[in-house]
Design a protein around this motif. Structure first.
Motif, PDB file in Angstrom:
ATOM      1  N   ARG A 120       0.650  -1.276  -0.105  1.00 22.90           N
ATOM      2  CA  ARG A 120      -0.050   0.023   0.063  1.00 22.90           C
ATOM      3  C   ARG A 120       0.797   1.261   0.075  1.00 22.90           C
ATOM      4  N   ALA A 121       2.053   1.073   0.507  1.00 23.61           N
ATOM      5  CA  ALA A 121       3.039   2.089   0.519  1.00 23.61           C
ATOM      6  C   ALA A 121       4.515   1.758   0.453  1.00 23.61           C
ATOM      7  N   VAL A 122       5.241   2.760   0.009  1.00 22.49           N
ATOM      8  CA  VAL A 122       6.601   2.275  -0.184  1.00 22.49           C
ATOM      9  C   VAL A 122       7.639   3.301   0.394  1.00 22.49           C
ATOM     10  N   VAL A 123       8.684   2.970   1.382  1.00 21.30           N
ATOM     11  CA  VAL A 123       9.700   3.949   1.844  1.00 21.30           C
ATOM     12  C   VAL A 123      10.992   3.329   1.017  1.00 21.30           C
TER      13      VAL A 123
ATOM     14  N   ALA B  47      14.151   3.862 -14.392  1.00 28.72           N
ATOM     15  CA  ALA B  47      14.012   3.480 -12.859  1.00 28.72           C
ATOM     16  C   ALA B  47      13.273   4.426 -12.003  1.00 28.72           C
ATOM     17  N   PHE B  48      13.863   5.536 -12.230  1.00 31.40           N
ATOM     18  CA  PHE B  48      13.209   7.034 -11.299  1.00 31.40           C
ATOM     19  C   PHE B  48      11.749   6.963 -11.997  1.00 31.40           C
ATOM     20  N   GLU B  49      11.552   7.061 -13.096  1.00 35.69           N
ATOM     21  CA  GLU B  49      10.281   6.998 -13.913  1.00 35.69           C
ATOM     22  C   GLU B  49       9.349   6.115 -13.046  1.00 35.69           C
ATOM     23  N   LYS B  50       9.886   4.774 -12.991  1.00 32.50           N
ATOM     24  CA  LYS B  50       8.806   3.700 -12.309  1.00 32.50           C
ATOM     25  C   LYS B  50       8.415   4.132 -10.998  1.00 32.50           C
ATOM     26  N   ILE B  51       9.350   4.689 -10.208  1.00 31.61           N
ATOM     27  CA  ILE B  51       9.070   5.261  -9.011  1.00 31.61           C
ATOM     28  C   ILE B  51       8.000   6.177  -8.993  1.00 31.61           C
TER      29      ILE B  51
ATOM     30  N   ARG C  56       2.082   2.671  -8.518  1.00 29.56           N
ATOM     31  CA  ARG C  56       0.772   3.334  -7.868  1.00 29.56           C
ATOM     32  C   ARG C  56       0.535   3.302  -6.387  1.00 29.56           C
ATOM     33  N   GLN C  57       1.558   2.880  -5.818  1.00 27.43           N
ATOM     34  CA  GLN C  57       1.883   3.233  -4.418  1.00 27.43           C
ATOM     35  C   GLN C  57       2.634   4.453  -4.016  1.00 27.43           C
ATOM     36  N   PRO C  58       1.958   5.324  -3.228  1.00 27.95           N
ATOM     37  CA  PRO C  58       2.871   6.567  -2.842  1.00 27.95           C
ATOM     38  C   PRO C  58       4.313   6.185  -2.289  1.00 27.95           C
TER      39      PRO C  58
ATOM     40  N   LEU D  75      16.809  10.807  -7.517  1.00 30.80           N
ATOM     41  CA  LEU D  75      15.936   9.734  -7.051  1.00 30.80           C
ATOM     42  C   LEU D  75      15.099  10.027  -5.920  1.00 30.80           C
ATOM     43  N   ALA D  76      15.537  11.125  -5.209  1.00 28.89           N
ATOM     44  CA  ALA D  76      14.715  11.816  -4.072  1.00 28.89           C
ATOM     45  C   ALA D  76      13.456  12.441  -4.753  1.00 28.89           C
ATOM     46  N   LEU D  77      13.826  13.194  -5.816  1.00 27.80           N
ATOM     47  CA  LEU D  77      12.893  14.105  -6.156  1.00 27.80           C
ATOM     48  C   LEU D  77      11.929  13.265  -6.927  1.00 27.80           C
ATOM     49  N   ALA D  78      11.999  12.065  -7.428  1.00 25.76           N
ATOM     50  CA  ALA D  78      11.027  11.172  -8.000  1.00 25.76           C
ATOM     51  C   ALA D  78      10.051  10.757  -6.953  1.00 25.76           C
ATOM     52  N   CYS D  79      10.671  10.606  -5.918  1.00 19.89           N
ATOM     53  CA  CYS D  79       9.418  10.201  -4.700  1.00 19.89           C
ATOM     54  C   CYS D  79       8.430  11.191  -4.600  1.00 19.89           C
ATOM     55  N   ASP D  80       7.130  10.745  -3.824  1.00 22.63           N
ATOM     56  CA  ASP D  80       6.256  11.629  -3.786  1.00 22.63           C
ATOM     57  C   ASP D  80       6.391  12.452  -2.599  1.00 22.63           C
ATOM     58  N   ILE D  81       6.943  11.964  -1.483  1.00 19.02           N
ATOM     59  CA  ILE D  81       7.156  12.624  -0.150  1.00 19.02           C
ATOM     60  C   ILE D  81       8.537  12.424   0.249  1.00 19.02           C
ATOM     61  N   ARG D  82       9.402  13.399   0.841  1.00 19.90           N
ATOM     62  CA  ARG D  82      10.603  13.421   1.174  1.00 19.90           C
ATOM     63  C   ARG D  82      10.729  13.869   2.760  1.00 19.90           C
ATOM     64  N   TYR D  83      11.423  13.000   3.405  1.00 22.23           N
ATOM     65  CA  TYR D  83      11.916  13.259   4.928  1.00 22.23           C
ATOM     66  C   TYR D  83      13.385  13.270   4.852  1.00 22.23           C
TER      67      TYR D  83
END
Length: 276
Positions: free
Chosen positions: A51-54, A107-111, A115-117, A133-141
């Motif tokens: 349901r979600a990925v880190v 690979a970054f486009e796949k991220i 479908r999962q955040p 890679l960090a920019l391709a993610c939906d949320i960043r900590y």
């Protein structure tokens, strides 16, 4: 050969924690690591239980980008790219280099398209391809010692790399993105938070757990609604007009009402609102 991408499943498989595990190489991405990343992302995308990925890195570096000790022709994997046979036969260096570039960029486009955040727990330096890679993610900590930078311009190569020129202006604005990309300077976690690039700077050892907590919060919602929210939001970032955005939203909302989740939610609300 053990994979440099490890995946830990939490909460019955609902949360996938993906770790780049090459700490001695700054979690740089060589061909085998990229091939493993492609396969892992394909597996996650096709698994309705997730349901979600880190995403994070092992050690003190998030990701140093491409492994500069690897030659371009090493970025070949028949399971990761349909162009591998062409790559192997190619005499022209530009063809080999283009295939290597595509292996990482896709690979970054796949991220971004997963479908999962995807939540990045940036535990250290994220520069070059690691920044992308960090920019391709939906949320960043980010941890307090994290750092970021589009550094290729320092070496005579365009800073427009691996989706950086697409994502960064949308996240921090065009003028600020231009300054960061044209100077190639490395900036710290505090500045990343101040400009809205990261959601929060986490002190101490709680970075990944903070990202997991956010993943759990997201995973508590119906999966199709989460998928459609992620997909529609990123599509409408590029919407040519309000009318276009509304049309996409309207169709998405109607689709979501047909899953049964809405009726179940309303029934639960009525039950909770009734007499005890």
């Amino acid at each position: 050969m053990s994979s440099a991408i490890t995946v830990e499943r939490l909460d019955g498989g609902a949360i996938a924690v993906l770790t780049i595990d090459r700490p001695r190489r700054g979690n740089a991405l060589d061909s085998q690591t990229l091939a493993a990343l492609h396969r892992t992302l394909d597996s996650i995308n096709g698994d309705p239980a997730v349901r979600a990925v880190v995403v994070t890195g092992n050690g003190t570096v998030f990701c140093a980008g491409a492994d500069i000790k690897a030659a371009a022709e090493d970025f070949t994997d028949t399971d990761a790219t349909p162009h591998a046979s062409l790559q192997a036969r190619a005499a022209a260096p530009v063809v080999v280099t283009m295939a290597a570039q595509e292996l990482m960029a896709s690979a970054f486009e796949k991220i971004h398209r997963l479908r999962q955040p995807v939540i990045a727990a940036v535990n250290g330096a994220a520069v070059g391809g690691g920044f992308a890679l960090a920019l391709a993610c939906d949320i960043r900590y980010a941890s307090a010692n994290a750092s970021f930078g589009a550094v290729f311009i320092r070496y005579g190569v365009s800073a427009c790399d691996m989706g950086t020129s697409y994502h960064l202006p949308r996240l921090v604005g065009a003028s600020r993105a231009a300054e960061l990309m044209l100077t190639g300077r490395v900036f710290d976690a505090a500045e990343a938070a101040a400009i809205g690039l990261v959601l929060e700077v986490v002190d101490g050892e709680g970075l990944v757990e903070r990202a997991i907590d956010k993943a759990r919060e997201i995973a508590g919602h119906p999966p199709f609604a989460v998928w459609m929210t992620k997909e529609t939001m990123w599509q409408n970032v590029d919407a040519p007009s309000l009318r276009h955005a509304l049309d996409v939203e309207n169709r998405t909302q109607v689709m979501c009402t047909c899953t049964g989740d809405l009726a179940d939610a309303f029934a639960a609300f009525r039950a909770d609102d009734g007499p005890s």
